[in-house]
Design an enzyme around this catalytic site. Structure first.
Site, short mmCIF file in Angstrom:
data_model
loop_
_atom_site.label_atom_id
_atom_site.label_comp_id
_atom_site.label_asym_id
_atom_site.label_seq_id
_atom_site.Cartn_x
_atom_site.Cartn_y
_atom_site.Cartn_z
N LYS A 190 -20.29 4.67 5.81
CA LYS A 190 -19.74 3.97 4.64
C LYS A 190 -18.89 2.79 5.09
CE LYS A 190 -15.85 5.50 2.45
NZ LYS A 190 -14.87 4.41 2.32
N ASN A 191 -17.96 3.04 6.01
CA ASN A 191 -17.00 1.99 6.36
C ASN A 191 -17.60 0.86 7.20
OD1 ASN A 191 -15.09 3.30 4.93
ND2 ASN A 191 -13.84 3.97 6.67
N CYS B 133 0.15 -3.01 -5.49
CA CYS B 133 0.80 -3.70 -4.37
C CYS B 133 1.07 -5.15 -4.75
CB CYS B 133 -0.05 -3.65 -3.12
SG CYS B 133 -1.65 -4.37 -3.35
C1 UD1 Z 1 -9.83 1.10 6.87
C2 UD1 Z 1 -10.77 2.18 6.40
C3 UD1 Z 1 -10.00 3.45 6.06
C4 UD1 Z 1 -9.14 3.87 7.26
C5 UD1 Z 1 -8.27 2.71 7.75
C6 UD1 Z 1 -7.51 3.04 9.02
C7 UD1 Z 1 -12.57 0.98 5.31
C8 UD1 Z 1 -13.25 0.61 4.04
N1 UD1 Z 1 -11.45 1.71 5.21
O1 UD1 Z 1 -8.94 0.81 5.79
O2 UD1 Z 1 -10.94 4.48 5.74
O3 UD1 Z 1 -8.31 4.94 6.88
O4 UD1 Z 1 -9.10 1.57 8.01
O5 UD1 Z 1 -8.37 3.42 10.02
O6 UD1 Z 1 -13.05 0.66 6.39
N2 UD1 Z 1 -1.67 -2.92 6.23
C9 UD1 Z 1 -0.68 -3.83 5.91
N3 UD1 Z 1 -1.04 -5.10 5.59
C10 UD1 Z 1 -2.33 -5.51 5.58
C11 UD1 Z 1 -3.33 -4.60 5.93
C12 UD1 Z 1 -2.98 -3.30 6.25
O7 UD1 Z 1 0.49 -3.47 5.91
O8 UD1 Z 1 -2.59 -6.69 5.28
C13 UD1 Z 1 -1.31 -1.51 6.55
C14 UD1 Z 1 -1.90 -0.54 5.52
O9 UD1 Z 1 -1.14 -0.39 4.37
C15 UD1 Z 1 -1.96 0.73 6.33
C16 UD1 Z 1 -2.30 0.23 7.74
O10 UD1 Z 1 -1.91 -1.13 7.76
O11 UD1 Z 1 -0.73 1.39 6.36
C17 UD1 Z 1 -3.78 0.37 8.09
O12 UD1 Z 1 -4.55 -0.45 7.24
P1 UD1 Z 1 -5.97 -1.04 7.67
O13 UD1 Z 1 -6.21 -0.82 9.12
O14 UD1 Z 1 -6.03 -2.44 7.17
O15 UD1 Z 1 -6.95 -0.12 6.85
P2 UD1 Z 1 -8.06 -0.51 5.80
O16 UD1 Z 1 -8.88 -1.64 6.31
O17 UD1 Z 1 -7.43 -0.64 4.45
#
Ligand code: UD1
Length: 416
Positions: free
Chosen positions: A22-23, A115
């Protein structure tokens, strides 16, 4: 709303085929927006999030859909708006920011629920795209982005964000000049996206390490691409084998991408081996609790935290799980406690005292992986477990109840 009813206590045995990831499929589908030709994708799972993404692509101007076992994304002329109705159900929709800015110089994408701009969860995406020349403002719940062509940039992420790295990989592929992403995420899904983009003619190197280099190209072509298999689905069925003291063979299963998970299960006492026939998961001895810290890849994935917690509930001894990626990702713990688990939460830590015989109960799924952990607990529990709100599960697991039933589980979906 559908629910799953599980009669626990059956040992799982047999073969389970792992679906496409999926991801990995989500960003690859969204990246297809940028191609000048048609894209054909193999091994895409039939899931609710995929259906939502296909709807999103069609709304943005690229007709797309399943044709037999493949997904076809047709070249189209792009529109800039990703509406709230879709984005609110799937945060990954923000991934179309990079492709839209790169292709048509504007994007209007609903801000994912709950957010504010400038704070989590997309501040890192926006800041990095700004470095490439994009300008953003927030209006009526939408992020409005525009640019006069993107230019290559040197970006150092504060945190190796998965979605942020994906957004930037896509944007930089069509930018003018060279880009370098430092402290980039190293997840296998990033590697898959980069390989897909390279198959379309992008020039990306270093993916899979924390420094990725991208030489912008003027256009991308269509291609045929096979998406990787789902490492989290595979990890979840490993947990199902472990918690039921089962003996499973997982086919179409990633192995090297699961090293941190396999190493924890082995430490617990599960036997895991791989050969041409698949990955065998055998739990024929008492399991022991372990300590787990969730970390960016190659560390233990946060998306497997809820599932290993369920297994620890029935293992011997006690262990600490520390969640460092997401705040408030222990919602499954309260429900597991209702099934008899002994878990104490304190900030980022969950202390699990194992060795209990879980008992079936009606439980409520709160998110995708939490739902999976409740199904796992239900498989091991004495009596009947009803997992409600399984629409979360349908976002990320293809035919879960069919796959588990084929391996001997007594599990039924009830539509209400
Ligand atoms: C992706 C995955 C999710 C997985 C996560 C971490 C997909 C669709 N989803 O989510 O299943 O749990 O990676 O492995 O692939 N953050 C910020 N600012 C930002 C971006 C992120 O503060 O601009 C924080 C988030 O709130 C979170 C952390 O960073 O606490 C990880 O986020 P991120 O690695 O971006 O995860 P996703 O891409 O949302």
């Amino acid at each position: 709303m559908d629910k799953l009813v599980i009669e626990g206590g059956t040992r799982l045995e047999g073969e389970i085929r792992i679906s496409g990831s999926k991801n990995a499929s989500l960003p690859i589908l969204i990246a297809s927006l940028m191609s000048e030709g048609n894209v054909i994708l193999e091994n895409v799972p039939r899931l609710r999030d995929i259906k939502t993404t296909i709807e999103l692509l069609t709304l943005l101007g690229c007709e797309s859909g399943f044709s037999g076992e493949e997904v076809l994304v047709s070249k189209g002329s792009l529109l800039p708006e990703a509406p709230y109705e879709l984005v609110r159900t799937m945060r990954a929709s923000v991934l179309c920011l990079g492709p839209l800015l790169a292709k048509i110089g504007k994007a209007k994408v609903a801000l994912p629920g709950g957010c504010a701009i400038g704070s989590r969860p997309v501040d890192l995406h926006l800041r990095a795209l700004e470095q490439m020349g994009a300008v953003f403002k927030l209006e009526s719940g939408y992020i409005l982005g525009s640019c006069n062509g993107l230019k290559g940039a040197h970006i150092i992420f504060d945190f190796p964000t998965v979605g942020g790295t994906e957004n930037l990989l896509m944007a930089a592929s069509l930018a003018n000049g060279e880009s370098m992403l430092e402290n980039a995420a190293r997840e296998p899904e990033i590697v898959d996206l980069a390989e897909f983009l390279n198959s379309c003619g992008a020039r990306i190197s270093g993916h899979g390490t924390s420094v990725i280099r991208i030489s912008g190209v003027s256009s991308l072509e269509g291609c045929r691409y096979r998406v990787m298999s789902d490492r989290i689905e595979a990890g979840t069925y490993m947990a199902a084998g472990a918690i039921t003291r089962g003996d499973l063979v997982l086919t179409n299963c990633p192995f090297h991408e699961l090293e941190a998970v396999i190493s924890k299960f082995r430490e617990m006492g599960v036997k895991i081996s791989s050969d041409a026939g698949g990955v065998r998961v055998k739990a024929d001895q008492d399991l022991s609790c372990v300590d787990v810290v969730t970390l960016p890849y190659p560390g233990f994935p946060t998306d497997m935290q809820a599932q290993i917690m369920a297994v620890m509930c029935v293992a011997r001894g006690s262990g600490i799980i520390r969640e460092t990626i997401f705040e408030n990702r222990f919602m499954h713990a309260q429900e597991l406690i209702r099934m008899g688990a002994r878990i104490k939460l304190s900030g980022q830590n969950a202390v699990v005292r194992g060795g209990v015989l879980l008992t079936g109960a009606p439980v409520m799924a709160s998110d995708l992986r939490a739902s999976a952990s409740l199904v796992l607990a239900g498989l091991a529990a004495r009596g009947k477990t009803e997992v409600q709100r399984i629409y979360h599960l349908d976002r990320g697991y293809e035919n879960m109840e069919k796959k588990l039933s084929a391996a001997g589980a007594r599990i039924t979906r009830i539509s209400e």
